[in-house]
Structure formats: structure tokens, C-alpha cells
Design a protein around this motif. Structure first.
Motif, short mmCIF file in Angstrom:
data_model
loop_
_atom_site.label_atom_id
_atom_site.label_comp_id
_atom_site.label_asym_id
_atom_site.label_seq_id
_atom_site.Cartn_x
_atom_site.Cartn_y
_atom_site.Cartn_z
N LEU A 157 46.57 50.83 31.96
CA LEU A 157 46.54 50.42 33.55
C LEU A 157 46.82 48.45 33.18
O LEU A 157 46.19 47.96 32.07
CB LEU A 157 45.66 50.43 34.53
N LYS B 263 58.82 52.25 39.40
CA LYS B 263 57.40 53.07 39.41
C LYS B 263 56.41 52.14 39.45
O LYS B 263 55.20 53.16 38.81
CB LYS B 263 57.28 53.78 38.09
N ASP B 264 56.53 50.98 39.97
CA ASP B 264 55.77 49.76 39.71
C ASP B 264 54.89 49.39 41.73
O ASP B 264 55.98 49.70 42.16
CB ASP B 264 55.29 48.77 39.06
N GLN C 234 43.39 58.45 37.41
CA GLN C 234 44.59 59.28 36.94
C GLN C 234 44.25 58.20 35.19
O GLN C 234 44.64 59.42 33.91
CB GLN C 234 45.67 58.73 37.22
N ALA C 235 44.25 57.03 34.93
CA ALA C 235 44.51 56.71 33.44
C ALA C 235 43.03 57.06 32.62
O ALA C 235 43.05 57.28 31.50
CB ALA C 235 44.32 54.80 33.57
N ARG D 145 46.38 53.35 46.09
CA ARG D 145 46.92 53.11 44.29
C ARG D 145 45.91 52.75 43.39
O ARG D 145 46.26 53.49 42.24
CB ARG D 145 48.00 52.35 44.64
N HIS E 259 43.82 55.34 42.92
CA HIS E 259 43.97 56.47 42.30
C HIS E 259 44.53 56.53 41.00
O HIS E 259 44.24 57.16 39.69
CB HIS E 259 44.94 57.33 43.34
N ALA E 260 45.52 55.01 40.44
CA ALA E 260 45.51 55.07 38.76
C ALA E 260 44.43 55.04 38.09
O ALA E 260 44.74 55.41 37.30
CB ALA E 260 46.34 53.46 39.25
N GLU F 136 50.99 50.97 36.47
CA GLU F 136 50.42 52.41 36.77
C GLU F 136 51.25 53.20 35.75
O GLU F 136 50.71 53.47 34.45
CB GLU F 136 50.66 53.41 38.24
N LYS F 137 52.21 53.25 34.76
CA LYS F 137 52.79 53.76 34.87
C LYS F 137 53.42 53.73 32.57
O LYS F 137 53.37 53.84 32.41
CB LYS F 137 54.53 54.68 34.75
#
Length: 581
Positions: free
Chosen positions: A180, A220-221, A172-173, A165, A168-169, A236-237
Motif C-alpha cells: 500500500l 480506485k484510490d 487485505q494487503a 478504509r 480494511h486495506a 490501495e490497488k
């Protein structure tokens, strides 16, 4: 006729070695899968060497002991059904993830397969347990962190799933140019607790800790367990430092109630280290290492503390949340903590006072010198803007009523007031729109009141804002735009709204090289729309000189007059207001 006695010795030995009973025994003994046979009560009857290696015990230490003493699972141990029980609804075979504790105290994750052994009458008489650890093609045991995605003790993601994860995060970031946050959580002095209550009870308490933490982590975490008494949360969000601070405080609060262990009550705290991407690290390993290092910093301050990798950030956020705590307390008791001051507005040609703006002053001994705008973001984050705005409106109405009763010339001057953005979005704590609130105030007329709408509030839900502004206009309230030029605004839409004034900040001359031209362009544009510009923020002679050539008629700033209390304003007006021509 062939007889067994006539077989050659070699042939006979081969047949004995191939006897099914011997093959089964050899398979049981030589298998690299840990194998255990229990009786009907779940006590160990036979084990193989592979199980002894997994459990870190020899055969003498296992035989006769209950099988559940050698593993830990989230799922309750299921005993064998008795002869009188209904066995049709009882599973005869299953598998689950468990931890086997070795002699060195480390927990080894394994896959446990359970098969029920039955007699000729299909009555369960024992069970066969198989404990599997995966190995590499070369026969090397995989590190337990790389075995399965779920930690069997807590049901949380383990290092492997967290790493996936986080990979992936981070990707994305990087693409979205966002941040993050990684929170590394270490339970303070848990080894002492483990030694006091025993490893099995300690494992149960770790499960309780995990459940408490999971309850306060946002959906979301990601909350994961790295092993032992260490947990990690990936934000992440919303991976800002502020969000990390809020989540960390919730995690620490979740552990405050005591944990029950028999007749004991255990008090536990956690030290939390926070690392931010990309400020503190830009890759996975460095980010985790940085967060772990911040834990050591937190522990130096004592148990139950929080630290960021950037120590300056720790101090800034501590101060930020101290400010917000003080603000929240003050806004719930506004009469005790706040005062309303008024700053005059002038016609630059005649220097007559043409109106005044209601401004907030905090009576805090350290904070009162800051301008009101210094606190607006913090108040909005706390969701307290509507409460404070309503108190200011009531206070202004009370002052205006007093001036009217005293026949003061101040009662003839229009008063403007900053309107918080939440009112435009109709995002109020009691679901009461601003116009409904105003109608229930004991005021015969609002013609003297101007509400200043923040320019940024005109860029979100335009239809909702337009509807509210027109309802305010129906009450007789006049409307102005605050800080035009600092936020993009749709001019065509602006021209259709009932604004009669707009403020333009003179400090643009300091923020931009062509600031004076920008101020003048804003003034000309407003004049063309029939909206009168007011140049605000003229606090010294240099700024006043820069504004001298602009086309605006109205000005405001400390150079002309600072914000004054209602009583001081009355005395000031008597002394400084020139007579009307």
C-alpha cells in the motif's frame, strides 16, 4: 367558584412557570443544541448560549448579522422565498453538514437543521436554525474527526472514513501479501494565503483545491481531507513506490494553474510525503505518522517537493523517472539518439560466424555502456516498445540492403532481432499488427530475418501469440525463443510453434548452483524438439569453460566478439572469418 386571585401563591407561580411561552423560552435558552431565529432576510434575531459556544461569539456579535456568516458549506445558501415567489417547490425544512468557525480559527463540523417559520397565511417570515454536535454518553464533545464520514467543506472522506478504509486495506494487503502507499499532502504556505484573502475565501479555495486533486486521483484510490490544508491519498490497488511517484506528480501538476480570488491570481504548491506498507510501517497510526514525517523532509528541499520515508528510495525513483524522461525523448527521435550494432554468433567447433544479432546502443554519454536489456522494462512501462522495435526493424533492413548492394558477405548471414512483447499481444499504439507493418516495408524477402520472441511473452495470451507467430512465418520470417530457462514455458505448446532456435543464457551458471546442469538440460530438451539452442552471454573464460561440455553447437558472447557497428563489423569479418572448407 374558584378565581385566579384566590389561588395560593405557590400554585400560581407553578402555573406561570408552566405557561407555554415560558416553557418555549426556557427550552430555547437551555438547550445544548445551538439555536438561531432569523428574519425573512436571513439576519439573526435571536440566538441561544449553545450557538454562541459553537460559533465562538457572544450575542452582541451575532444579532443583526446574516446567518451565513457563521458557517461554511459546499451547498449554496438558499434565501427565503419572497411573497411573490412560488413556495410550493421550495423546501420548508432540510438538514446539511456545515462547518462553524470558532474564535480560535478552528472549524467545528456540525449538523445544521433548518425549519421555515410561516405566518397565518403560510408566508415565510423567518427560519429556525438548529446546530447539533454529537456528544459521548458522558457529555464530552466528540473530536470533529470522529463525527461524520464526509468533510462538509470539500465533500471528501474525512479522517473517520479514511481510517475505516485504511484498516480494511491493511487487512487485505496483509492477507494478499501486497503493498500500500499513503500520500500525505500539505499545501505550502496556505496560512499566508488564508490571512491575505480571509478565512471564508480561504475555505472556498480549499474546496477548489479538493476538486482539482479529485480530478487526477484514480478511481480506485481514496482522497481524503484530514483538516485545515492537509489531504491524504490512499493507493490501495497499486501501492508500489512507482505508482505513488506517478500519482504524486499528477497531484502537484493539478495545482500548477493559478487560483482566482477576486482580482488576484494565487500560485499554490504542495509538499507530499509518501509512506509504504509494509516497508515503512505495518499499522495505521505508524503509516500516517511516517507519511506526515516525510512531508517535513520534502519541505526542507523547498516548496512543491516529494519525499519518501526511505530517503534512498526518493533518490532511486528520481533517477528512475529521469531515465524514463530521457528514454521517451530519445525514442521519439531515434535516428538522433540510437545506433544499431551487431553481435556475431559462432559455430563453436569451426569458429565461423553463423549469424548476428541486432542490438541497440543508446548514444547517451552516460547510458551507452549499459546492455540493451537494461532498458527493456523502462521502455515497456512507457509503452514505447513498439515504436523502438519498428525503428530497429527499418534500420536492420536498411543495413541489409546496403550489404546486398555492396555484395558484402554480411548480406548472406541471417540477422536476429529481439521482438517486444507488445507485438505478440497486438498492443500497438496505432492498432496496426506487426505483420501488416512488415508487409508495407520495401523488402523483397524476409528469409534472412529471425525475430526472437521473449519467453515471458509465451505465457499470457497463447492463442493470440500463436496466431501472430504463424502470420509472421507466412512472411518467410524465422522465429526464435529468447532466454529460455528464465521463464516457465509449456513444452507441449512450444513444440507446436514454428521455432527453429532458442537462446539459453550462460549466466545461469552464476545465478544457480546447478546452473551448468540447467543449461545442459535446456539444450537437450530443445534438441529433442528440433529447436537449435544458442548459448549466449559467454563473456569470459570461466563461463566458457563451464559451457565447454554442453551439447550446444552455437555460442555468442563478448569473449568471442562484442557487438559492433555495421562498418566495424564489415572490417572484422574480413579479418576474422576463416575460409570455408
Amino acid at each position: 367558584m374558584n378565581h385566579h386571585g384566590n389561588r395560593p401563591p405557590g400554585k400560581q407561580a407553578t402555573l406561570l412557570a408552566q405557561h407555554p411561552a415560558r416553557l418555549v423560552k426556557d427550552a430555547f435558552e437551555q438547550s445544548q443544541t445551538g439555536m438561531v431565529i432569523t428574519d425573512a432576510e436571513g439576519r439573526i434575531m435571536m440566538v441561544n448560549d449553545a450557538f454562541c459556544r459553537i460559533a465562538g461569539s457572544d450575542r452582541a456579535e451575532t444579532t443583526g448579522w446574516p446567518i451565513e456568516d457563521f458557517f461554511v458549506s459546499l451547498h449554496p445558501f438558499s434565501g427565503l422565498p419572497g411573497s411573490g415567489d412560488d413556495t410550493h417547490n421550495t423546501a420548508l425544512s432540510w438538514q446539511q453538514e456545515v462547518l462553524c468557525r470558532q474564535s480560535d480559527g478552528e472549524s467545528v463540523p456540525v449538523l445544521m437543521l433548518v425549519d421555515t417559520l410561516q405566518d397565518d397565511q403560510h408566508v415565510p417570515r423567518g427560519r429556525l436554525y438548529s446546530f447539533v454536535r454529537f456528544t459521548t454518553p458522558g457529555g464530552e464533545l466528540l473530536d470533529e474527526r470522529h463525527w461524520v464520514h464526509i468533510d462538509p467543506m470539500t465533500g471528501l472522506p474525512n479522517w473517520l472514513l479514511l481510517r475505516d478504509r485504511l484498516d480494511h486495506a491493511l487487512a487485505q494487503a496483509e492477507r494478499a501479501d501486497t503493498t500500500l502507499a499513503l500520500l500525505f499532502i500539505d499545501i505550502d504556505r496556505f496560512k499566508a494565503v488564508n490571512d491575505a484573502v480571509g478565512h471564508i475565501e480561504g475555505d472556498r479555495i480549499l474546496g477548489d483545491i479538493a476538486r482539482r486533486l479529485q480530478q487526477v486521483v484514480r478511481s480506485k484510490d481514496t482522497l481524503a481531507r484530514l483538516g485545515s490544508d492537509q489531504f491524504v491519498v490512499l493507493l490501495e490497488k497499486d501501492g508500489t513506490a512507482e505508482a505513488a511517484q506517478v500519482v504524486a506528480e499528477r497531484l502537484q501538476e493539478a495545482l500548477e494553474p493559478p487560483f482566482n480570488s477576486g482580482d488576484r491570481y494565487l500560485l499554490l504548491t504542495s509538499s507530499i510525503g509518501v509512506a509504504l506498507y509494509p516497508g515503512d510501517a505495518e499499522d495505521l497510526e505508524t503509516l500516517v505518522h511516517a507519511a506526515r514525517g516525510a512531508v517535513f523532509t520534502a519541505r526542507k528541499k523547498g516548496p512543491g517537493r516529494l519525499a519518501f520515508v526511505d530517503h534512498r528510495l526518493t533518490s532511486r525513483l528520481k533517477e528512475k523517472y529521469r531515465l524514463e524522461s530521457q528514454l521517451s525523448e530519445a525514442i521519439h527521435l531515434p535516428d538522433r539518439h540510437f545506433a544499431l550494432h551487431y553481435q556475431p554468433e559462432f559455430d563453436r567447433n569451426s569458429l565461423r560466424c553463423t549469424g548476428m544479432e541486432g542490438t541497440l546502443r543508446w548514444k547517451h554519454p552516460e547510458r551507452w555502456q549499459q546492455p540493451p536489456s537494461h532498458y527493456l522494462d523502462a521502455i515497456a512501462r512507457l509503452g514505447l516498445g513498439v515504436r523502438l522495435n519498428r525503428w530497429m526493424i527499418r534500420a536492420i533492413i536498411a543495413d541489409h540492403r546496403q550489404w546486398s548492394d555492396d555484395a558484402s558477405p554480411l548480406a548472406q548471414l541471417p540477422i536476429s532481432l529481439y521482438l517486444c512483447e507488445a507485438h505478440l499481444a497486438q498492443d500497438t499504439f496505432d492498432s496496426r499488427p506487426l505483420d501488416h507493418f512488415l508487409r508495407h516495408l520495401d523488402t523483397p524477402s524476409f528469409e534472412w530475418l529471425t525475430l526472437k520472441v521473449p519467453a515471458q511473452g509465451l505465457g499470457s495470451d497463447l492463442d493470440r501469440a500463436t496466431h501472430m507467430l504463424k502470420r509472421l512465418e507466412q512472411l518467410g520470417i524465422r522465429l526464435a525463443v529468447e532466454e529460455l530457462g528464465s521463464t516457465p514455458v509449456d513444452l507441449a505448446w512450444l513444440s507446436r510453434l514454428p521455432f527453429h532456435k532458442a537462446t539459453v543464457d550462460a549466466q545461469l551458471t552464476r545465478a544457480h548452483r546447478d546452473g551448468r546442469r540447467l543449461v545442459e538440460a535446456s539444450c537437450r530438451m530443445l534438441n529433442s524438439l528440433g529447436i537449435e539452442p544458442v548459448i549466449v552471454g559467454i563473456d569470459d573464460e570461466k563461463v566458457a569453460a563451464d559451457m565447454e561440455a554442453t551439447s550446444a553447437r552455437l555460442v555468442q558472447g563478448d569473449l568471442y566478439c562484442p557487438a559492433l557497428s555495421a562498418k566495424a563489423l564489415t572490417a572484422w569479418l574480413d579479418e576474422h572469418q576463416p575460409p570455408e572448407e
